[in-house]
Design a protein around this motif. Structure first.
Motif, mmCIF file in Angstrom:
data_model
loop_
_atom_site.group_PDB
_atom_site.id
_atom_site.type_symbol
_atom_site.label_atom_id
_atom_site.label_comp_id
_atom_site.label_asym_id
_atom_site.label_seq_id
_atom_site.Cartn_x
_atom_site.Cartn_y
_atom_site.Cartn_z
ATOM 1 N N PRO A 39 -11.048 -120.298 3.632
ATOM 2 C CA PRO A 39 -10.376 -121.452 4.214
ATOM 3 C C PRO A 39 -9.978 -121.195 5.658
ATOM 4 C CG PRO A 39 -8.914 -120.290 2.732
ATOM 5 C CD PRO A 39 -10.247 -119.611 2.643
ATOM 6 N N LEU A 40 -10.171 -122.181 6.493
ATOM 7 C CA LEU A 40 -9.818 -122.055 7.900
ATOM 8 C C LEU A 40 -8.883 -123.162 8.365
ATOM 9 C CD1 LEU A 40 -13.363 -121.210 9.289
ATOM 10 C CD2 LEU A 40 -11.511 -119.619 8.820
ATOM 11 N N GLU A 41 -8.774 -124.227 7.583
ATOM 12 C CA GLU A 41 -7.963 -125.374 7.962
ATOM 13 C C GLU A 41 -7.147 -125.825 6.767
ATOM 14 O OE1 GLU A 41 -10.746 -128.309 9.214
ATOM 15 O OE2 GLU A 41 -11.318 -127.204 11.001
ATOM 16 N N VAL A 42 -6.153 -126.687 7.026
ATOM 17 C CA VAL A 42 -5.314 -127.224 5.967
ATOM 18 C C VAL A 42 -6.168 -127.872 4.884
ATOM 19 C CG1 VAL A 42 -3.585 -129.001 5.437
ATOM 20 C CG2 VAL A 42 -3.258 -127.483 7.405
ATOM 21 N N SER A 43 -7.203 -128.585 5.276
ATOM 22 C CA SER A 43 -8.052 -129.276 4.295
ATOM 23 C C SER A 43 -8.814 -128.312 3.390
ATOM 24 C CB SER A 43 -9.026 -130.210 5.003
ATOM 25 O OG SER A 43 -9.892 -129.474 5.847
ATOM 26 N N ASP A 44 -8.893 -127.032 3.751
ATOM 27 C CA ASP A 44 -9.584 -126.033 2.932
ATOM 28 C C ASP A 44 -8.682 -125.411 1.865
ATOM 29 O OD1 ASP A 44 -11.905 -126.329 4.472
ATOM 30 O OD2 ASP A 44 -11.249 -124.790 5.898
ATOM 31 N N ASP A 48 -2.545 -129.628 -1.542
ATOM 32 C CA ASP A 48 -2.368 -130.555 -0.432
ATOM 33 C C ASP A 48 -0.904 -130.981 -0.370
ATOM 34 O OD1 ASP A 48 -2.036 -132.453 -2.463
ATOM 35 O OD2 ASP A 48 -3.986 -133.375 -2.141
ATOM 36 N N HIS A 68 0.662 -125.483 7.398
ATOM 37 C CA HIS A 68 0.058 -124.615 8.411
ATOM 38 C C HIS A 68 0.406 -123.146 8.153
ATOM 39 C CE1 HIS A 68 -1.884 -127.636 10.837
ATOM 40 N NE2 HIS A 68 -0.826 -128.402 10.608
ATOM 41 N N VAL A 71 -1.981 -121.891 5.576
ATOM 42 C CA VAL A 71 -3.302 -121.527 6.130
ATOM 43 C C VAL A 71 -3.253 -120.088 6.629
ATOM 44 C CG1 VAL A 71 -4.976 -121.973 7.962
ATOM 45 C CG2 VAL A 71 -3.990 -123.883 6.680
ATOM 46 N N GLU A 72 -2.191 -119.736 7.359
ATOM 47 C CA GLU A 72 -2.050 -118.356 7.857
ATOM 48 C C GLU A 72 -1.948 -117.371 6.693
ATOM 49 O OE1 GLU A 72 -2.354 -117.376 11.020
ATOM 50 O OE2 GLU A 72 -2.784 -119.484 11.447
#
Length: 101
Positions: A39-44, A48, A68, A71-72
């Motif tokens: 995953p690289l983005e919130v959508s990944d 949700d 966010h 994600v990190e």
């Protein structure tokens, strides 16, 4: 691609260090696997905003900050991208957040 391959070929002929064509192909394949898996983005993320709200994360700007931060969290270790781990981390983030007046 081809220009870099030519430069590296010439470097190797001159006795300089340069990646082999095989090493470059292996790296390219590895990068593609990572790009489509990790995953690289919130959508990944495996969760949700709706999942987080149901878990008690308040709606609003703090919800975006938690997403966010998740994600990190997952970029540090992609194996964490599953709902239980993400929801646990989200709850920790909310409980550790300073209270606002």
């Amino acid at each position: 691609g081809r220009v870099a391959a030519g430069i590296w070929w010439a470097d190797r002929k001159l006795g300089e260090l340069a990646p082999t064509a095989r090493a470059v192909r292996q790296l390219h394949r590895q990068m593609l696997r990572i790009a489509f898996r990790d995953p690289l983005e919130v959508s990944d993320l495996a969760v949700d905003g709706d999942d987080l709200r149901q878990a008690g994360v308040p709606a609003g700007p703090s919800l975006g900050r938690v997403l966010h931060a998740l994600v990190e969290f997952v970029l540090d270790d992609p194996s964490r991208n599953h709902a239980p781990a993400l929801l646990e981390e989200a709850r920790r983030l909310v409980s550790d957040a300073p209270a606002t007046a």
